[in-house]
Design an enzyme around this catalytic site. Structure first.
Site, PDB file in Angstrom:
ATOM      1  N   ASN A 124      -1.174   0.091  -2.067  1.00 17.92           N
ATOM      2  CA  ASN A 124      -1.405  -1.293  -1.654  1.00 17.92           C
ATOM      3  C   ASN A 124      -0.946  -1.606  -0.240  1.00 17.92           C
ATOM      4  O   ASN A 124      -0.832  -2.775   0.134  1.00 17.92           O
ATOM      5  CB  ASN A 124      -0.711  -2.243  -2.636  1.00 17.92           C
ATOM      6  CG  ASN A 124      -1.324  -2.177  -4.018  1.00 17.92           C
ATOM      7  OD1 ASN A 124      -2.499  -1.872  -4.174  1.00 17.92           O
ATOM      8  ND2 ASN A 124      -0.518  -2.448  -5.036  1.00 17.92           N
ATOM      9  N   ASN A 165      -0.644  -2.042  -9.642  1.00 14.19           N
ATOM     10  CA  ASN A 165      -0.102  -3.397  -9.769  1.00 14.19           C
ATOM     11  C   ASN A 165      -1.134  -4.515  -9.723  1.00 14.19           C
ATOM     12  O   ASN A 165      -0.883  -5.560  -9.116  1.00 14.19           O
ATOM     13  CB  ASN A 165       0.984  -3.630  -8.720  1.00 14.19           C
ATOM     14  CG  ASN A 165       2.345  -3.211  -9.242  1.00 14.19           C
ATOM     15  OD1 ASN A 165       2.562  -3.099 -10.445  1.00 14.19           O
ATOM     16  ND2 ASN A 165       3.260  -2.945  -8.329  1.00 14.19           N
ATOM     17  N   SER A 191       8.001   6.018  -7.011  1.00 11.97           N
ATOM     18  CA  SER A 191       7.187   4.822  -6.821  1.00 11.97           C
ATOM     19  C   SER A 191       5.948   4.925  -7.702  1.00 11.97           C
ATOM     20  O   SER A 191       5.601   6.005  -8.197  1.00 11.97           O
ATOM     21  CB  SER A 191       6.779   4.692  -5.354  1.00 11.97           C
ATOM     22  OG  SER A 191       5.864   5.731  -5.015  1.00 11.97           O
ATOM     23  N   THR A 192       5.258   3.798  -7.882  1.00 15.95           N
ATOM     24  CA  THR A 192       4.042   3.816  -8.692  1.00 15.95           C
ATOM     25  C   THR A 192       3.023   4.778  -8.106  1.00 15.95           C
ATOM     26  O   THR A 192       2.353   5.513  -8.840  1.00 15.95           O
ATOM     27  CB  THR A 192       3.441   2.402  -8.788  1.00 15.95           C
ATOM     28  OG1 THR A 192       4.411   1.510  -9.348  1.00 15.95           O
ATOM     29  CG2 THR A 192       2.201   2.397  -9.672  1.00 15.95           C
ATOM     30  N   GLY A 193       2.920   4.797  -6.777  1.00 13.48           N
ATOM     31  CA  GLY A 193       1.959   5.687  -6.131  1.00 13.48           C
ATOM     32  C   GLY A 193       2.231   7.151  -6.413  1.00 13.48           C
ATOM     33  O   GLY A 193       1.315   7.911  -6.753  1.00 13.48           O
ATOM     34  N   TRP A 217       1.423   4.058   3.043  1.00 13.65           N
ATOM     35  CA  TRP A 217       1.967   3.983   4.402  1.00 13.65           C
ATOM     36  C   TRP A 217       3.267   3.174   4.372  1.00 13.65           C
ATOM     37  O   TRP A 217       3.268   1.964   4.538  1.00 13.65           O
ATOM     38  CB  TRP A 217       0.961   3.341   5.362  1.00 13.65           C
ATOM     39  CG  TRP A 217       1.384   3.438   6.794  1.00 13.65           C
ATOM     40  CD1 TRP A 217       1.919   2.447   7.574  1.00 13.65           C
ATOM     41  CD2 TRP A 217       1.329   4.595   7.635  1.00 13.65           C
ATOM     42  NE1 TRP A 217       2.196   2.912   8.830  1.00 13.65           N
ATOM     43  CE2 TRP A 217       1.841   4.234   8.895  1.00 13.65           C
ATOM     44  CE3 TRP A 217       0.896   5.909   7.428  1.00 13.65           C
ATOM     45  CZ2 TRP A 217       1.923   5.134   9.952  1.00 13.65           C
ATOM     46  CZ3 TRP A 217       0.985   6.807   8.484  1.00 13.65           C
ATOM     47  CH2 TRP A 217       1.480   6.421   9.720  1.00 13.65           C
ATOM     48  N   HIS A 237      13.437   3.134  -4.614  1.00  9.31           N
ATOM     49  CA  HIS A 237      12.522   4.202  -4.214  1.00  9.31           C
ATOM     50  C   HIS A 237      12.911   4.777  -2.850  1.00  9.31           C
ATOM     51  O   HIS A 237      13.649   4.156  -2.086  1.00  9.31           O
ATOM     52  CB  HIS A 237      11.088   3.676  -4.133  1.00  9.31           C
ATOM     53  CG  HIS A 237      10.626   2.962  -5.354  1.00  9.31           C
ATOM     54  ND1 HIS A 237      10.559   3.567  -6.591  1.00  9.31           N
ATOM     55  CD2 HIS A 237      10.211   1.674  -5.540  1.00  9.31           C
ATOM     56  CE1 HIS A 237      10.113   2.694  -7.484  1.00  9.31           C
ATOM     57  NE2 HIS A 237       9.910   1.540  -6.879  1.00  9.31           N
TER      58      HIS A 237
END
Length: 359
Positions: free
Chosen positions: A147, A170, A279-281, A301, A331
């Site tokens: 995101n 998310n 992290s979610t990513g 990024w 994170h």
């Protein structure tokens, strides 16, 4: 005269220090890229691990210049990474608990707060899948869409939507940003905190209608809700479950297994990537290695500026701020990104951080 000589001496020392630090960063990057070896293991040297955040903080995003032109998939490395991750978790199974895992009234401990417990409600149990939503599913290409504001003006929408399977994070809005982020959503995560932040905590009917409309756009997609992580979001999860049932939404709900986050963290720690909580990513990339032959990352990024020094929003869709290098953060996103950058350069995944070519 003495003061002039002193200033010249200080200036010379400063230039030497800058030159030394630049060489150190270059050597570190070169060393890291040579460390991706056997069995798909990402082996980072201890000195790199210990200095990673410091180097990234000083050098900023400029050390992450990579090219997407001429990028080629390294299929053998992809297979080895998948095999190595399978030693820690099976995403097909761990992506969600299933109905047979619990019965209504069962009491479980939160994954990240073992002192606190959660009761499995009838609504929650009724929305648990009978079998894993990813059972026997395989895809040639997948997009994992983060995101970051780096997506704005990227023109990546069509490229993202062209992938066989698109994972989003998310419950990020897509329609008003379609040119840059696309609209296809096959698997989308939703932290319970999103209810409060993006939908006003369902305080009024308008907030609830907005949420129902957003979920209705997902059709038969998987909505992945980490309901068992920490106490505090259980009422939001119950509200979400109630709205899904009341409005008979066709979205397929999934709730990650109690072991997933620790298994993912264990994999990266074993491979000398000292993350705190993934992290979610990073979590989605790790899961995607199980069912995707080729993984493309967008919207990753973790820096306040791009390579040209232009400010980059934390999220492409709001003005939320984030301190990427804060010790208080759960994170270590810059370190995660550094790792993904190495994997990009070795052909294990494709990391797009610039504009996409017109299709």
């Amino acid at each position: 005269m003495r003061s002039i000589r002193k200033r010249w001496t200080i200036c010379t020392i400063s230039l030497l220090l800058i030159f030394y630090k630049t060489k150190e960063i270059a050597r570190t990057e070169e060393h890291q890229e040579t460390q991706l070896i056997g069995d798909g293991e990402l082996c980072l040297s201890r000195s790199l691990v210990n200095s990673s955040d410091k180097i990234i903080r000083k050098a900023g995003s400029t050390i992450f210049q990579h090219s997407v032109q001429g990028w080629k998939i390294n299929s053998s490395l992809v297979l080895e990474i998948r095999k190595n991750i399978l030693r820690f978790l099976d995403a097909e199974r761990d992506v969600s608990v299933v109905k047979s895992s619990f019965k209504p009234g069962d009491v479980i401990h939160y994954v990240l707060d073992r002192r606190r417990t959660l009761n499995i409600s009838h609504n929650l149990h009724s929305l648990l899948p009978e079998v894993s939503p990813m059972k026997n599913r395989r895809f040639k290409t997948c997009a994992v869409v983060g995101n970051s504001g780096i997506l704005l003006d990227s023109g990546c929408g069509k490229e993202i939507d062209s992938h066989n399977f698109v994972i989003r994070c998310n419950l990020a809005p897509v329609v008003e940003f379609a040119a840059d982020v696309g609209t296809k959503s096959d698997f989308i995560t939703m932290n319970p905190s999103v209810v409060q932040r993006a939908f006003g905590g369902f305080r009024n009917e308008s907030d609830r209608e907005k949420f129902v409309h957003r979920l209705s756009m997902l059709n038969d997609s998987v909505l992945w809700i980490p309901a068992f992580m920490v106490k505090g979001g259980e009422k939001h999860v119950e509200w979400v479950n109630a709205l899904i049932l009341k409005n008979k939404l066709q979205v397929r709900t999934a709730y990650p297994s109690l072991r997933l986050i620790h298994a993912v963290r264990g994999y990266w720690l074993t491979n000398k990537v000292p993350i705190k909580r993934p992290s979610t990513g990073l979590l989605m990339y790790t899961l995607a290695t199980r069912f995707c032959d080729e993984i493309h990352l967008y919207g990753f990024w973790p820096f306040p500026k791009d390579l040209n020094g232009k400010a980059v929003k934390y999220h492409y869709y709001d003005d939320l701020k984030y301190r990427y290098f804060s010790n208080a953060s759960p994170h270590r996103m810059p370190l995660e990104f550094k790792t993904l950058n190495v994997l990009h350069n070795r052909g294990a995944l494709k990391l797009t951080t610039g504009k996409c070519m017109k299709q």
